[in-house]
Write a protein that holds these residues in place. Structure first.
Motif, PDB file in Angstrom:
ATOM      1  N   ASP A  33      84.472  39.837  21.304  1.00  0.00           N
ATOM      2  CA  ASP A  33      84.240  38.398  21.437  1.00  0.00           C
ATOM      3  C   ASP A  33      82.777  38.099  21.791  1.00  0.00           C
ATOM      4  O   ASP A  33      82.175  37.180  21.217  1.00  0.00           O
TER       5      ASP A  33
ATOM      6  N   MET B  84      80.096  35.969  19.510  1.00  0.00           N
ATOM      7  CA  MET B  84      79.418  34.786  20.040  1.00  0.00           C
ATOM      8  C   MET B  84      77.911  34.939  19.977  1.00  0.00           C
ATOM      9  O   MET B  84      77.183  33.983  19.660  1.00  0.00           O
TER      10      MET B  84
ATOM     11  N   TYR C 161      75.742  32.186  17.899  1.00  0.00           N
ATOM     12  CA  TYR C 161      74.751  31.347  18.570  1.00  0.00           C
ATOM     13  C   TYR C 161      73.351  31.593  18.007  1.00  0.00           C
ATOM     14  O   TYR C 161      72.544  30.658  17.862  1.00  0.00           O
TER      15      TYR C 161
ATOM     16  N   THR D 147      83.639  28.431  21.188  1.00  0.00           N
ATOM     17  CA  THR D 147      83.142  28.995  19.933  1.00  0.00           C
ATOM     18  C   THR D 147      84.187  28.872  18.835  1.00  0.00           C
ATOM     19  O   THR D 147      83.856  28.560  17.677  1.00  0.00           O
TER      20      THR D 147
END
Length: 338
Positions: A181, A185, A189, A251
């Motif tokens: 995870d 992310m 980002y 997210t």
């Protein structure tokens, strides 16, 4: 009788030796005898010399102190200058019953205690710092003198992730693997930052040099600086568990282009939804009602520390940019503007 005679003879001898009785007189005053005895006593203990020296020194010190005060009063700043400096420090220019010299002394005391209150130690403005950095880079490019006028571009880093990888990233996140995870992310980002920076760099040169264009570049520069601690944690897989779940949900909703739910999750993470978001459980001798409900999702994480506040604020900016980069139905947008 012999004892009495001996005492009288001793007293007579003491009086004769003390030079109280004059040669041409047959009597003396008791006050003269007491004064002579006191003088002998103090001379024996060395007090007369010490007192005279102290008196002399005190007189000289008081004289020198008076002279120094007079010299200091002569070297006083002009009244207009004192007023100007006091107003710069938001201090009253004159207190009740205060003279010009007293105001000058108060100003000197303030300057000693807080010498640079309005120069170098003021409150930091992160946005102004980012804008100053953009201006500095712009001036450096001008000083290089590379032919045409320099552009006000922002720094863009590409890690190989593109728009086509979003579907794959969405399928990998939220499967119960914290390491995976955080990796997803980090890539997502960085992708938003890259697309945002490329969009800013595609502007016309005239727009980049305007005040609005420089502000947009400053926002991007500031956001990159705020996200560095979070990116470092995501890269090492050490993000705090109390905000990791919220970041994963945010997210996921952003990838699904459901910005309403993403904003709700963001508010829940940032300010919490407990009646007392700071997390106070004991206010006295009795425990607070419902204290068992206070967990990580109820606490205001934006209040933890300054570093966490900054990258939580930067995440909100990424959400806003994602809404512009990946448009969807107005019903799923937050603060939708046509």
């Amino acid at each position: 009788m012999d004892i009495l005679k001996a005492e009288i003879e001793r007293k007579r001898r003491q009086i004769t030796n003390s030079n109280v009785l004059a040669p041409d007189k047959k009597y003396f005053k008791r006050g003269d005898l007491a004064a002579k005895q006191a003088e002998d006593y103090w001379r024996k203990h060395g007090r007369l010399q010490a007192d005279s020296e102290n008196t002399k020194e005190n007189g000289e010190s008081s004289t020198s102190k008076t002279d120094n005060t007079q010299e200091e009063k002569q070297a006083i700043l002009p009244r207009k200058e004192v007023i100007r400096k006091l107003r710069e420090r938001n201090e009253p220019i004159r207190l009740f019953g205060e003279e010009d010299f007293d105001s000058y002394q108060r100003l000197k005391k303030l300057e000693v205690q807080e010498p640079d209150i309005n120069k170098d130690h003021g409150y930091d403005n992160d946005f102004k710092t980012a804008m100053d950095k953009v201006d500095e880079e712009y001036l450096v490019e001008i000083m290089k003198g590379e032919g045409s006028l320099p552009s006000n571009d922002v720094s863009v880093k590409d890690d190989g992730t593109s728009r086509d990888d979003i579907d794959q990233l969405r399928s990998e996140i939220g499967k119960g693997d914290p390491k995976k995870d955080q990796e997803v992310m980090l890539r997502f980002y960085r992708l938003i930052l890259k697309l945002w920076g490329e969009q800013l760099n595609k502007r016309e040169e005239s727009l980049k040099r305007t005040n609005k264009g420089k502000m947009q570049s400053a926002f991007h520069t500031q956001t990159v600086a705020y996200l560095k601690p979070l990116f470092r944690k995501l890269k090492n897989g050490v993000v705090d568990e109390d905000i990791l779940d919220s970041l994963v949900f945010i997210t996921e909703h952003v990838m699904d282009k459901d910005y309403i739910k993403a904003n709700d999750r963001y508010l829940e993470m940032a300010i919490g939804n407990a009646p007392w978001p700071i997390g106070v459980t004991m206010v006295g001798i009795h425990a607070r009602t419902g204290r068992e409900k206070i967990s990580s999702r109820y606490v205001a994480h934006v209040l933890n520390d300054e570093t966490q506040r900054k990258y939580i604020q930067a995440i909100k900016r990424l959400m806003t940019q994602a809404q512009e980069l990946f448009p969807t139905d107005p019903s799923k947008c937050f603060n939708y503007k046509s």
